[in-house]
Write an enzyme that holds these catalytic residues in place. Sequence first.
Site: not given
Ligand code: HPA
Length: 272
Positions: A29, A82, A210-211, A234
């Site tokens: 992403s 996903h 998640m990937s 993040n």
């Molecule tokens: N958790 C899971 N997937 C994510 C996160 C996260 O904090 N940030 C970007 N993808």
Amino acid sequence: MFYDQILEASNYIQSKVNRKPVIAIVLGSGLGAIVDSLENKEEISYASIPYFPCSNIEGHKDQLVFGNLKGKEIVCMQGRFHYYEGFTMRQLSFPIYVLRQLGVQDLIVTNACGGINESFQPGDLMIIEDYINLLGDNPLIGDNDERLGPRFPDMSQPYNLECIALAKEVAKQLSIPYQTGVYALFNGPCYETAAEIKAYKVLGADAVGMSTVPETIVANYLGMRVLGIACITNMATGISKVKHSHEKVVEVANQSSQQLCQWIQSMIENWK
Ligand code: HPA
């Protein structure tokens, strides 16, 4: 049969483009900038390829982009699949089988993820050294076709040491700062709870997303070398008090995209 589906998809692609990519890049992403630096581009939408999955996530375009980068034949997956979209592990990793069938030897997987390691900061790039699959599911579950790979593939080095060494060497040359760590796969689509993140930290995870893990498993199974680069967009739940938003994830990934692009370009130039 699964094997026939792979052949049908790869034959279709070959009938449309006469390319022999050796390296494939899966774009996470907001991390698509590398596509802009490809020369002699040709695109094929996933929707047109037999048996290919299709999704509609913001920040993904859903097409294969073939092109030349630093004199090498590359294919990029612009858009990935996903588990949280409802695909089976086998369905969502189908493109990797097809890329292998097209002749791809090495796979570079990128993603946006949350940082668990408290020495990380949003915007950091992390070389993935290992993964933890938290899903209790695996893309190789089901009948095994020995023409593709072994029933019980070794996973002691899912991310190739030579590729990691090259990534580190190039980062040093270009003065690109990087982290290293373990990526944990969470199913999503909701973000993790603070208690979950605390638990994953104890398990040894430095980042969560998640990937990436399904593609990594299948590529190893098929005998490909894999390099994984994660963008920490993040800090994970509870590590920071900031609430998550997908928009923010894509925004931070976009900011890191140029540097990631520069890094990957130089790696490909020196790829052995
Ligand atoms: N958790 C899971 N997937 C994510 C996160 C996260 O904090 N940030 C970007 N993808």
